[in-house]
Design a protein around this motif. Structure first.
Motif, mmCIF file in Angstrom:
data_model
loop_
_atom_site.group_PDB
_atom_site.id
_atom_site.type_symbol
_atom_site.label_atom_id
_atom_site.label_comp_id
_atom_site.label_asym_id
_atom_site.label_seq_id
_atom_site.Cartn_x
_atom_site.Cartn_y
_atom_site.Cartn_z
ATOM 1 N N VAL A 1 0.855 -1.187 0.000
ATOM 2 C CA VAL A 1 0.000 0.000 0.000
ATOM 3 C C VAL A 1 0.890 1.235 0.000
ATOM 4 O O VAL A 1 2.074 1.179 0.342
ATOM 5 N N HIS A 2 0.292 2.359 -0.348
ATOM 6 C CA HIS A 2 1.037 3.615 -0.364
ATOM 7 C C HIS A 2 0.942 4.283 1.000
ATOM 8 O O HIS A 2 -0.145 4.521 1.515
ATOM 9 N N GLY A 3 2.093 4.525 1.630
ATOM 10 C CA GLY A 3 2.138 5.198 2.917
ATOM 11 C C GLY A 3 2.689 6.596 2.795
ATOM 12 O O GLY A 3 2.979 7.087 1.693
ATOM 13 N N ALA A 4 2.865 7.262 3.950
ATOM 14 C CA ALA A 4 3.349 8.643 3.955
ATOM 15 C C ALA A 4 4.753 8.760 3.379
ATOM 16 O O ALA A 4 5.133 9.801 2.847
ATOM 17 N N HIS A 5 5.539 7.657 3.475
ATOM 18 C CA HIS A 5 6.927 7.710 3.005
ATOM 19 C C HIS A 5 7.162 6.806 1.796
ATOM 20 O O HIS A 5 8.296 6.454 1.481
ATOM 21 N N GLY A 6 6.077 6.422 1.102
ATOM 22 C CA GLY A 6 6.224 5.580 -0.078
ATOM 23 C C GLY A 6 5.483 4.268 0.079
ATOM 24 O O GLY A 6 4.632 4.101 0.953
ATOM 25 N N ARG A 7 5.800 3.302 -0.775
ATOM 26 C CA ARG A 7 5.139 2.012 -0.748
ATOM 27 C C ARG A 7 5.641 1.190 0.430
ATOM 28 O O ARG A 7 6.836 1.128 0.711
ATOM 29 N N VAL B 1 -2.765 -15.600 15.289
ATOM 30 C CA VAL B 1 -2.743 -16.322 14.017
ATOM 31 C C VAL B 1 -3.290 -15.420 12.912
ATOM 32 O O VAL B 1 -4.411 -14.911 13.004
ATOM 33 N N LEU B 2 -2.470 -15.231 11.870
ATOM 34 C CA LEU B 2 -2.842 -14.380 10.735
ATOM 35 C C LEU B 2 -2.970 -15.224 9.474
ATOM 36 O O LEU B 2 -2.418 -16.314 9.377
ATOM 37 N N ASP B 3 -3.689 -14.676 8.497
ATOM 38 C CA ASP B 3 -3.854 -15.332 7.206
ATOM 39 C C ASP B 3 -3.651 -14.277 6.128
ATOM 40 O O ASP B 3 -4.315 -13.231 6.135
ATOM 41 N N ALA B 4 -2.725 -14.553 5.201
ATOM 42 C CA ALA B 4 -2.411 -13.584 4.149
ATOM 43 C C ALA B 4 -3.357 -13.674 2.964
ATOM 44 O O ALA B 4 -3.078 -13.122 1.903
ATOM 45 N N VAL B 5 -4.492 -14.334 3.107
ATOM 46 C CA VAL B 5 -5.448 -14.466 2.018
ATOM 47 C C VAL B 5 -5.944 -13.092 1.581
ATOM 48 O O VAL B 5 -6.120 -12.195 2.390
ATOM 49 N N GLY B 6 -6.160 -12.929 0.253
ATOM 50 C CA GLY B 6 -6.706 -11.676 -0.272
ATOM 51 C C GLY B 6 -5.643 -10.706 -0.726
ATOM 52 O O GLY B 6 -4.494 -10.762 -0.293
ATOM 53 N N ASP B 7 -6.028 -9.793 -1.602
ATOM 54 C CA ASP B 7 -5.121 -8.791 -2.142
ATOM 55 C C ASP B 7 -5.331 -7.459 -1.422
ATOM 56 O O ASP B 7 -6.458 -7.080 -1.098
ATOM 57 N N GLY B 8 -4.245 -6.738 -1.206
ATOM 58 C CA GLY B 8 -4.325 -5.432 -0.583
ATOM 59 C C GLY B 8 -4.371 -5.518 0.934
ATOM 60 O O GLY B 8 -4.223 -6.585 1.534
ATOM 61 N N GLU B 9 -4.604 -4.370 1.565
ATOM 62 C CA GLU B 9 -4.615 -4.275 3.026
ATOM 63 C C GLU B 9 -6.016 -4.611 3.545
ATOM 64 O O GLU B 9 -6.947 -3.824 3.431
ATOM 65 N N LEU B 10 -6.163 -5.795 4.135
ATOM 66 C CA LEU B 10 -7.461 -6.209 4.670
ATOM 67 C C LEU B 10 -7.613 -5.889 6.149
ATOM 68 O O LEU B 10 -8.737 -5.812 6.640
#
Length: 427
Positions: free
Chosen positions: A169-175, A191-200
């Motif tokens: 994602v685009h942040g204040a100081h870049g990607r 426990v996390l799951d990286a499923v999906g595109d972008g910041e969920l």
């Protein structure tokens, strides 16, 4: 959404399961709680108490991938919103006229965000000056969620696996990569799951879940009372962009056991023993002034802890520290956990579910020079196992009689023996 939801008094001791399997953000969780029956007016009043005149909150029904949900929007009511420091946010929350549990929960969430931002940027917590927590919409989300939990009388929160997404994602100081650093810092041990595109999953959403929930797991065993769905901003094709809030009766929320294990354990417990399922909350603390510990333990006992104790430990690099352990009933868990997070410097609490077998007990009063002292008698099969004077009664008697505590304690033990309260005696 019900226009006039029942008050918290109508639903004592609810358990909440947060379904974050599609991601989580502060406004999504708030929408789910409002959809489940939390009063939007009470949410607005709580936010107004913290940042008066700063925001407008509205809730509308919408659809995400064919699923109906409630979308909560927080809009600025002034032209120039300030960027607040952690110290300013803390002052606003602590100074608001709100129920103490709302204040404590909101403070714990903001503190968790402040600590992780300090870690991410390599600065002391006191020097954190950041937009995420200082932002008006984040304040509205956090305070609003905590007020909604209070309105729904939620005493325990459990969460699913958290979907965090992938990519950047685009942040204040870049990607920056997803999950963003603050999310990872907040989710250590979860426990996390990286499923999906972008910041969920946003930092505010993850802070709310990891601070307010006592643990993760599937939907707990419960008597279902309400379900709510909170919508995210985007309608993603093929995936319902929602958080679900599932409410139930707390009394039925104990973790399920297999029938075989349950039957086996029950058959080995003597009938005269009292078996209860309790919670042990623990935290390792290496940066708290030791003089504070007595007041922490006293506050935990006042809040209903069955027991609380400290164990000296050594942490990394040989640092001396303590493990704080708190034993309590399941219905008191959220309150005790919030106290640990508020009264100590820890940034995390772990939970273990335990079974306790206890001897039946009764109280017998004895007389010590005209003063009443209670004797706690533990018994089994009709015979005394232990007979112990209540120390608080002994201390009160010692003060009134102007005698040393040890002298009055010896007199109380003698009085109990004279009354036949000795190990092995028949009741």
């Amino acid at each position: 959404m019900p226009e006039t939801p029942p008050t918290s008094l109508d639903r004592p001791g609810s358990v909440l399961w947060i379904d974050a399997s599609a991601g989580v953000a502060g406004d999504m969780l708030l929408g789910a709680l409002v959809d489940a029956g939390a009063s939007l007016d009470r949410v607005r009043a709580a936010v107004e108490a913290v940042i008066p005149g700063a925001v407008r909150i509205r809730a509308t029904e919408t659809v995400r991938a064919g699923m109906r949900a409630v979308k909560v929007d927080v809009e600025s009511a002034i032209d120039d919103q300030p960027h607040r420091t952690w110290a300013e946010v803390e002052r606003l929350v602590r100074g608001a006229e709100l129920p103490q549990r709302v204040v404590d929960r909101a403070h714990a969430v903001f503190e968790a965000l402040a600590r992780v931002e300090a870690q991410v940027h390599g600065v002391p917590v006191a020097d954190v000056h950041f937009h995420e927590v200082g932002a008006w919409d984040s304040i509205a989300d956090v305070v609003g969620v905590c007020a909604a939990l209070e309105d729904l009388a939620v005493s325990e929160v459990v969460a699913s696996v958290i979907a965090v997404g992938s990519g950047s994602v685009h942040g204040a100081h870049g990607r920056i990569p997803v999950p963003v650093p603050a999310v990872l810092g907040l989710a250590v041990g979860w426990v996390l799951d990286a499923v999906g595109d972008g910041e969920l999953a946003t930092p505010t959403g993850v802070a709310l879940v990891t601070t307010l929930a006592s643990g993760q797991g599937p939907l707990p065993k419960m008597e279902l009372t309400a379900v709510g769905a909170g919508a995210g901003s985007k309608d993603v094709e093929g995936r319902a962009n929602v958080v679900r809030a599932v409410l139930g009766r707390a009394g039925a929320a104990a973790p399920a056991e297999s029938d075989t294990e349950s039957d086996t354990e029950s058959s080995t417990v003597p009938a005269e023993l009292e078996q209860t399922t309790l919670t042990v909350l623990e935290a390792n603390v290496d940066d708290l002034d030791p003089r504070v510990w007595p007041s922490v333990l006293a506050s935990l006992f006042d809040a209903g802890a069955a027991d609380a104790w400290l164990t000296p430990i050594l942490m990394k690099k040989g640092r001396p520290a303590h493990t704080l352990s708190v034993l309590g009933r399941r219905e008191d868990e959220a309150r005790l956990r919030d106290l640990v997070l508020t009264l100590t410097s820890t940034i995390g609490v772990r939970r273990t579910i335990v079974d306790r077998w206890a001897l039946p007990r009764q109280w017998v009063d004895v007389d010590v020079e005209g003063r009443r002292v209670g004797i706690k008698v533990a018994h089994r099969e009709g015979r005394v196992v232990q007979a112990t004077p209540e120390l608080a009664d002994v201390e009160a008697a010692a003060t009134a009689l102007e005698r040393p505590v040890r002298v009055v304690l010896d007199a109380a033990v003698a009085a109990a023996a004279a009354a036949g309260l000795t190990p092995g005696a028949t009741l």
